[in-house]
Motif scaffolding. Structure first.
Motif, mmCIF file in Angstrom:
data_model
loop_
_atom_site.group_PDB
_atom_site.id
_atom_site.type_symbol
_atom_site.label_atom_id
_atom_site.label_comp_id
_atom_site.label_asym_id
_atom_site.label_seq_id
_atom_site.Cartn_x
_atom_site.Cartn_y
_atom_site.Cartn_z
ATOM 1 N N MET A 27 76.812 28.699 126.409
ATOM 2 C CA MET A 27 75.495 28.302 126.928
ATOM 3 C C MET A 27 75.557 26.870 127.464
ATOM 4 O O MET A 27 76.218 26.015 126.870
ATOM 5 C CB MET A 27 74.442 28.405 125.824
ATOM 6 N N GLY A 32 69.989 25.980 128.985
ATOM 7 C CA GLY A 32 69.940 27.267 128.313
ATOM 8 C C GLY A 32 70.573 28.393 129.108
ATOM 9 O O GLY A 32 70.595 29.556 128.644
ATOM 10 N N SER A 203 71.586 29.506 119.635
ATOM 11 C CA SER A 203 70.396 28.808 120.131
ATOM 12 C C SER A 203 70.068 27.598 119.262
ATOM 13 O O SER A 203 69.701 26.533 119.779
ATOM 14 C CB SER A 203 69.213 29.771 120.168
ATOM 15 N N ASN A 206 72.709 24.926 119.931
ATOM 16 C CA ASN A 206 72.471 24.364 121.250
ATOM 17 C C ASN A 206 71.305 23.370 121.201
ATOM 18 O O ASN A 206 71.324 22.333 121.870
ATOM 19 C CB ASN A 206 72.153 25.482 122.243
ATOM 20 N N THR A 207 70.313 23.678 120.376
ATOM 21 C CA THR A 207 69.167 22.772 120.212
ATOM 22 C C THR A 207 69.604 21.436 119.619
ATOM 23 O O THR A 207 69.145 20.369 120.049
ATOM 24 C CB THR A 207 68.102 23.427 119.317
ATOM 25 N N MET A 215 65.877 25.343 124.008
ATOM 26 C CA MET A 215 65.751 26.002 125.303
ATOM 27 C C MET A 215 65.837 27.524 125.139
ATOM 28 O O MET A 215 66.550 28.030 124.284
ATOM 29 C CB MET A 215 66.853 25.531 126.250
ATOM 30 N N LYS A 216 65.125 28.218 125.983
ATOM 31 C CA LYS A 216 65.230 29.672 126.012
ATOM 32 C C LYS A 216 66.543 30.062 126.677
ATOM 33 O O LYS A 216 66.868 29.569 127.758
ATOM 34 C CB LYS A 216 64.063 30.269 126.802
ATOM 35 N N PRO A 217 67.345 30.937 126.068
ATOM 36 C CA PRO A 217 68.563 31.410 126.724
ATOM 37 C C PRO A 217 68.213 32.195 127.990
ATOM 38 O O PRO A 217 67.356 33.086 127.962
ATOM 39 C CB PRO A 217 69.205 32.317 125.674
ATOM 40 N N PRO A 235 64.689 26.525 133.856
ATOM 41 C CA PRO A 235 64.835 26.349 132.407
ATOM 42 C C PRO A 235 63.469 26.326 131.720
ATOM 43 O O PRO A 235 62.495 25.795 132.256
ATOM 44 C CB PRO A 235 65.548 24.999 132.288
#
Length: 469
Positions: A27, A32, A203, A206-207, A215-217, A235
């Motif tokens: 990602m 995202g 997720s 990644n945050t 973020m929304k994937p 995004p």
């Protein structure tokens, strides 16, 4: 290219260890956007031949107990609540501890455990006992506060992917839940009694890499019809800030420590660029029981550590050849992906800014063909390969050209690792189920077991490196 490397490296690992399935997801931290997603499941044909195919989207549809990768969420919750600090000490004793009727063990309990260590060290060494005791210290009087904090961090929510079959994580929201018990707090602390999909775990990491912004994937940047873009996909922020800046800073420190001093050091630490993350090794429940001793190995993290550009998770389910730790199965696949992306995006940009004076061809260590040829291409070096399909190769450097030749690797047979860098040699030897003693650093100079020797009754090999410590 990223998809090819993710799929190929993952498939090689699954085949080598006869795993049930595996996933690898990459990602882009800031946006995202999903850059690669590999989902491979074991398939046996009518003749008994085993292969791995894209049969089910395990990344999104399969929820399992994550094990040690969930320790990050637990510790950050307590740190952000002001209940613990990474410098606090915790006594892990001999690596075992009794929580009510359950005995918890660290992976090194047979060697006597780690004794008194800091909470940061407990995370870096993935001490179950240390992390569980830290959480017990923080939330024993009010475990509901722990659950509420996890909820505020977005860990109860689905990712709103608009994918059929996506489900929210399985996690208790109240201590009044009939499934809550005296050991629930300490079990959740180390990644049991919760279930997440690989993408949901990624997720969260990644945050953290994105300084607390969730973020929304996203699986596309634009939609087109007949070559014309009719919709761009921007995004989307799911949660603006899940933790304080100081807590995020502690997260970066501890995850870098995993690579520099902890469970991923032997595989991921290198001098070219930095990585951060967490290994995970978990028993996989079968019909609600762990008696079958199935394991799930994982690694989740991001790179470069100082200014994260990409996050990545690798999950390998039910390896059956005796090797089951996340550091041995998932971290090497993470490394293959990260090395390729770094060489392509970062290393190349550094090269063009330098003036190369010496025009002679540099010598190369033996190793993985895709990595070696990627560097040759970036450097503009003249080389020829006699086998494009070979994964592992040795090199012969001439005056004007490097010759790349295949290195044969057979299961349960000692490979020839002289001339290889330590990390590549360890990768091959540990994949054979061997423990490795190392003397010195640099390139492998001698190996204690002759290449071609059967490894049926062998568990230890010694390597002498080109430079003494």
């Amino acid at each position: 290219e990223v998809q090819d490397v993710a799929t190929t490296s993952l498939e090689n690992m699954l085949q080598r260890h006869n795993c049930d399935w595996g996933v690898a997801i990459v990602m882009e931290v800031e946006t995202g956007y999903i850059k690669a997603m590999a989902n491979l499941t074991k398939f046996k044909d009518t003749k008994g031949n085993i292969s791995y195919r894209e049969r089910m989207n395990q990344s999104i549809l399969t929820r399992t107990e994550p094990g040690s990768t969930f320790k990050l969420a637990s510790l950050l919750a307590a740190i952000d609540d002001g209940l613990i600090d990474i410098t606090d000490s915790v006594d892990t004793g001999d690596g075992t501890h009794q929580f009510y009727e359950e005995t918890m063990r660290d992976s090194d309990w047979k060697e006597g455990g780690l004794g008194t260590i800091s909470i940061q060290e407990a995370f870096e060494k993935s001490s179950n006992v240390g992390c569980a005791l830290a959480m017990q210290r923080a939330y024993k009087k009010n475990p509901q506060q722990y659950l509420d904090k996890l909820s505020s961090m977005g860990l109860y929510n689905p990712l709103n992917l608009n994918f059929k079959g996506e489900q929210p994580p399985i996690i208790k929201s109240s201590t009044g839940d009939k499934r809550w018990s005296g050991v629930s707090l300490t079990q959740m602390a180390i990644g049991y009694e919760v279930q997440y999909s690989p993408l949901q775990t990624l997720s969260f990491y990644n945050t953290i890499a994105n300084n607390g912004r969730m973020m929304k994937p996203l699986f596309a940047q634009a939609l087109s019809r007949r070559g014309e873009v009719f919709q761009t996909i921007e995004p989307e922020v799911l949660q603006e800030k899940i933790l304080s800046n100081s807590t995020i800073r502690d997260a970066h420190i501890t995850m870098k420590g995993v690579v520099e001093r902890g469970t991923a050091e032997r595989v991921l630490k290198n001098d070219s660029y930095s990585m951060a993350g967490k290994t995970g090794t978990a028993w996989a429940a079968v019909d609600g029981s762990y008696i079958n001793k199935k394991y799930q190995a994982s690694f989740c993290g991001y790179f470069p550590a100082e200014k994260p550009k990409y996050s990545c998770i690798v999950v390998v389910f039910n390896p059956q050849n005796g090797v089951y730790y996340g550091s041995a199965l998932a971290a090497p696949v993470f490394k293959d992906i990260a090395d390729m992306m770094y060489a392509k995006e970062f290393f190349k940009s550094e090269l063009v800014s330098e003036k190369i004076v010496d025009t002679s061809l540099p010598a190369s260590k033996d190793g993985h063909q895709s990595e070696i040829t990627q560097v040759y291409n970036d450097l503009g070096m003249n080389y020829s390969s006699s086998s494009q399909d070979a994964s592992w190769v040795f090199t012969e450097t001439g005056d004007t050209q490097v010759k790349v030749k295949p290195k044969t690797i057979k299961k349960d047979v000692m490979p020839y690792v002289v001339g290889m860098g330590l990390k590549d040699a360890l990768y091959l030897l540990e994949a054979q189920g061997l423990r490795v003693n190392i003397s010195g650093h640099g390139t492998v100079k001698k190996q204690s077991i002759k290449s071609g020797t059967s490894l049926a009754n062998t568990s230890l090999v010694s390597l002498e490196m080109s430079h003494n410590n």
